[in-house]
Design a protein around this motif. Structure first.
Motif, PDB file in Angstrom:
ATOM      1  N   TYR A  88       0.828  -1.200   0.000  1.00 25.75           N
ATOM      2  CA  TYR A  88       0.000   0.000   0.000  1.00 25.75           C
ATOM      3  C   TYR A  88       0.869   1.259   0.000  1.00 25.75           C
ATOM      4  N   ALA A  89       1.971   1.214   0.743  1.00 27.37           N
ATOM      5  CA  ALA A  89       2.868   2.377   0.814  1.00 27.37           C
ATOM      6  C   ALA A  89       3.372   2.740  -0.580  1.00 27.37           C
ATOM      7  N   ALA A  90       3.634   1.735  -1.408  1.00 28.18           N
ATOM      8  CA  ALA A  90       4.129   1.989  -2.767  1.00 28.18           C
ATOM      9  C   ALA A  90       2.994   2.433  -3.686  1.00 28.18           C
ATOM     10  N   GLU A  91       1.894   1.712  -3.619  1.00 31.47           N
ATOM     11  CA  GLU A  91       0.818   1.971  -4.580  1.00 31.47           C
ATOM     12  C   GLU A  91       0.124   3.307  -4.343  1.00 31.47           C
ATOM     13  N   CYS A  92       0.102   3.765  -3.096  1.00 35.02           N
ATOM     14  CA  CYS A  92      -0.582   5.022  -2.824  1.00 35.02           C
ATOM     15  C   CYS A  92       0.221   6.228  -3.319  1.00 35.02           C
ATOM     16  N   THR A  93       1.467   5.986  -3.783  1.00 33.71           N
ATOM     17  CA  THR A  93       2.247   7.082  -4.367  1.00 33.71           C
ATOM     18  C   THR A  93       2.162   7.044  -5.901  1.00 33.71           C
ATOM     19  N   GLY A  94       1.359   6.103  -6.416  1.00 33.34           N
ATOM     20  CA  GLY A  94       1.322   5.923  -7.861  1.00 33.34           C
ATOM     21  C   GLY A  94       2.415   4.990  -8.336  1.00 33.34           C
ATOM     22  N   GLY A  95       3.049   4.322  -7.384  1.00 33.26           N
ATOM     23  CA  GLY A  95       4.127   3.376  -7.710  1.00 33.26           C
ATOM     24  C   GLY A  95       3.591   1.970  -7.910  1.00 33.26           C
ATOM     25  N   THR A  96       4.510   1.021  -7.899  1.00 32.18           N
ATOM     26  CA  THR A  96       4.109  -0.368  -8.138  1.00 32.18           C
ATOM     27  C   THR A  96       4.705  -1.289  -7.082  1.00 32.18           C
ATOM     28  N   PHE A  97       4.123  -2.458  -6.980  1.00 34.46           N
ATOM     29  CA  PHE A  97       4.604  -3.447  -6.023  1.00 34.46           C
ATOM     30  C   PHE A  97       4.543  -4.819  -6.669  1.00 34.46           C
ATOM     31  N   SER A  98       5.598  -5.593  -6.502  1.00 37.57           N
ATOM     32  CA  SER A  98       5.523  -6.958  -7.028  1.00 37.57           C
ATOM     33  C   SER A  98       6.222  -7.921  -6.087  1.00 37.57           C
ATOM     34  N   ILE A  99       5.764  -9.141  -6.098  1.00 33.03           N
ATOM     35  CA  ILE A  99       6.393 -10.167  -5.284  1.00 33.03           C
ATOM     36  C   ILE A  99       6.435 -11.457  -6.097  1.00 33.03           C
ATOM     37  N   GLU A 100       7.647 -11.984  -6.224  1.00 35.67           N
ATOM     38  CA  GLU A 100       7.838 -13.228  -6.963  1.00 35.67           C
ATOM     39  C   GLU A 100       8.432 -14.235  -5.997  1.00 35.67           C
ATOM     40  N   SER A 101       8.015 -15.489  -6.141  1.00 36.40           N
ATOM     41  CA  SER A 101       8.521 -16.488  -5.216  1.00 36.40           C
ATOM     42  C   SER A 101       8.408 -17.877  -5.807  1.00 36.40           C
ATOM     43  N   GLU A 102       9.339 -18.720  -5.384  1.00 35.08           N
ATOM     44  CA  GLU A 102       9.283 -20.107  -5.822  1.00 35.08           C
ATOM     45  C   GLU A 102       9.737 -20.977  -4.667  1.00 35.08           C
ATOM     46  N   PRO A 103       8.975 -22.026  -4.356  1.00 32.62           N
ATOM     47  CA  PRO A 103       9.371 -22.881  -3.231  1.00 32.62           C
ATOM     48  C   PRO A 103      10.779 -23.426  -3.441  1.00 32.62           C
ATOM     49  N   GLY A 104      11.591 -23.335  -2.405  1.00 33.29           N
ATOM     50  CA  GLY A 104      12.949 -23.864  -2.480  1.00 33.29           C
ATOM     51  C   GLY A 104      13.954 -22.905  -3.090  1.00 33.29           C
ATOM     52  N   LYS A 105      13.468 -21.854  -3.755  1.00 32.01           N
ATOM     53  CA  LYS A 105      14.395 -20.943  -4.428  1.00 32.01           C
ATOM     54  C   LYS A 105      14.537 -19.604  -3.695  1.00 32.01           C
ATOM     55  N   GLY A 106      13.390 -19.075  -3.259  1.00 34.64           N
ATOM     56  CA  GLY A 106      13.448 -17.790  -2.570  1.00 34.64           C
ATOM     57  C   GLY A 106      12.354 -16.838  -3.030  1.00 34.64           C
ATOM     58  N   THR A 107      12.469 -15.608  -2.545  1.00 36.05           N
ATOM     59  CA  THR A 107      11.428 -14.617  -2.790  1.00 36.05           C
ATOM     60  C   THR A 107      12.070 -13.280  -3.148  1.00 36.05           C
ATOM     61  N   LEU A 108      11.447 -12.577  -4.066  1.00 35.31           N
ATOM     62  CA  LEU A 108      11.898 -11.232  -4.429  1.00 35.31           C
ATOM     63  C   LEU A 108      10.724 -10.271  -4.289  1.00 35.31           C
ATOM     64  N   VAL A 109      10.918  -9.257  -3.457  1.00 30.56           N
ATOM     65  CA  VAL A 109       9.894  -8.229  -3.266  1.00 30.56           C
ATOM     66  C   VAL A 109      10.426  -6.923  -3.849  1.00 30.56           C
ATOM     67  N   THR A 110       9.666  -6.290  -4.705  1.00 30.02           N
ATOM     68  CA  THR A 110      10.109  -5.017  -5.281  1.00 30.02           C
ATOM     69  C   THR A 110       9.010  -3.974  -5.136  1.00 30.02           C
ATOM     70  N   ALA A 111       9.376  -2.828  -4.586  1.00 32.25           N
ATOM     71  CA  ALA A 111       8.418  -1.734  -4.446  1.00 32.25           C
ATOM     72  C   ALA A 111       9.004  -0.494  -5.111  1.00 32.25           C
TER      73      ALA A 111
END
Lengths: 185, 126
Positions: free
Chosen positions: A78-101
Motif C-alpha cells: 500500500y505504501a508503494a501503490e498510494c504514491t502511484g508506484g508499483t509493487f511486485s512479489i515473486e517467489s518459488e518454493p525452495g528458491k526464494g522470494t523477491l519483493v520489489t516496491a
C-alpha cells in the motif's frame, strides 16, 4: 502502520530471515531525476507456493499461528501503490522470494525513507548467521555492503562485538553520506 | 569511502577477547525484543538499538545477549521486551521506549531488580 519506509524494509526482511535465507539482498535506489525510489528485498529462503503467493498481500492471510492477520506485506504494498508506484512479489518454493516496491518520490503520500542505516545495522547484528548484501544508490552513485566480505576479513570475530558493530554503523553512515551528500527524502 | 582495512585491525585486536568470551560459560541472560510487524510499527527498532548499545556501553556483552523474536500474540502491548535470566521466571516488559529500556538496563540487568511498573503483570492488575 509504519512511519518510515525503512521500517517496512526491516519488517519484510525479517520474513526472509524467518524463511531460512542464507543470503538476503537489499537494494535501495533513489533517482530524483526520474522521480523514482525503488526498494527490493531478495532472499534464497524457502519461498512460497503459488497459493501462498496469491494470498500474501491479503491482510487476512498469515502463516503465523499467534494471530489471524499478517500486515507486513500489505503495508509495504500500500505504501508503494498510494504514491502511484508499483509493487511486485515473486517467489518459488525452495528458491526464494523477491519483493520489489517502486515509489513516486515526489508524491505527497510517500513516506520518508527514514533511518535505513538503523534497519540494515539491526538486521546484520541480529542475524549473525545470515549474510546480507546491501546496495544503496542515489542519483547514479552507489555503495555496497557485503557481509560475506566482512566475514572473510573477520574470521571468527562476531558481528555483535562492540567494535565490529560500531564499524558497521560507521560504514553505513559514512558511505551513505558520501553517496547522497546528506540528501533527506 | 570507509575502507575495510579497519576491519582487519579490529580482527587483530579482538581475537584474544573473543576466545575469552567463548570460554566464559553459557549462563547468559537473554533479552528478547519482539520485532514482527506489530513490534516494529510501535517502535521496537529504537528500543532494540538502545538495548544493544547500552549492553555494549556498560560492558555487559559477556553476560547479556540481546536478540529478537517474532509476534508473541500480545500486539496491543508492543514494543515488548522479555528478560530471561537463568533459573528465574521470565519478565515481560510492555510498551517499551528507549528511555524505559535504559532504566531496565540500569535497574534490572545491572541492579538485579525487575522494574515492576513496566511489566505485563502490573498492567493486568489494573
Amino acid at each position: 502502520m509504519m512511519t518510515e519506509l525503512s521500517l517496512n524494509v526491516l519488517d519484510v526482511a525479517e520474513n526472509s530471515a524467518k524463511a531460512g535465507a542464507a543470503l538476503i539482498q537489499i537494494a535501495v535506489a533513489a533517482d530524483p531525476d526520474a522521480d523514482r525510489l525503488t526498494i527490493s528485498i531478495a532472499d534464497d529462503g524457502c519461498g512460497m507456493t503459488k497459493e501462498q503467493l496469491a494470498r500474501v498481500t491479503d491482510p487476512f492471510f498469515t502463516s503465523r499461528t499467534t494471530r489471524k492477520v499478517g500486515l507486513g506485506v500489505p503495508f509495504f504494498k500500500y505504501a508503494a501503490e498510494c504514491t502511484g508506484g508499483t509493487f511486485s512479489i515473486e517467489s518459488e518454493p525452495g528458491k526464494g522470494t523477491l519483493v520489489t516496491a517502486v515509489f513516486v518520490m515526489s508524491h505527497i503520500d510517500r513516506m520518508p525513507l527514514g533511518d535505513i542505516n538503523a534497519t540494515i545495522h539491526t538486521l546484520i547484528t541480529c542475524h549473525p548467521d545470515t549474510d546480507f548484501v546491501y546496495t544503496y544508490s542515489y542519483s547514479g552513485k552507489s555503495f555496497t555492503l557485503d557481509t560475506r566480505q566482512f566475514r572473510e576479513i573477520l574470521g571468527g570475530v562476531p558481528f555483535d562485538l562492540p567494535d565490529v558493530s560500531a564499524f558497521i554503523a560507521d560504514y553505513l553512515s559514512e558511505n551513505k553520506l558520501e553517496t547522497d551528500g546528506g540528501a533527506e527524502y | 569511502m570507509k575502507s575495510l582495512e579497519e576491519l582487519k585491525a579490529i580482527r587483530e585486536r579482538m581475537q584474544n577477547q573473543v576466545n575469552l568470551r567463548e570460554s566464559g560459560g553459557q549462563t547468559a541472560t537473554r533479552v528478547v525484543v519482539g520485532m514482527a510487524t506489530c513490534g516494529i510499527a510501535s517502535g521496537a527498532r529504537p528500543v532494540l538499538t538502545a538495548l544493544s548499545n547500552l549492553v555494549q556501553e556498560k560492558g555487559l556483552t559477556g553476560k547479556v545477549t540481546v536478540t529478537q523474536t517474532g509476534c508473541i500474540g500480545l500486539c496491543q502491548y508492543e514494543p515488548i521486551v522479555e528478560v530471561m535470566e537463568p533459573g528465574k521466571e521470565k519478565i515481560t516488559y510492555i510498551k517499551m521506549t528507549p528511555e524505559k529500556a535504559a532504566e531496565i538496563v540500569e535497574r534490572h540487568l545491572i541492579g538485579g531488580h525487575p522494574v515492576e511498573k513496566y511489566t505485563l503483570n502490573s498492567a493486568d492488575v489494573k
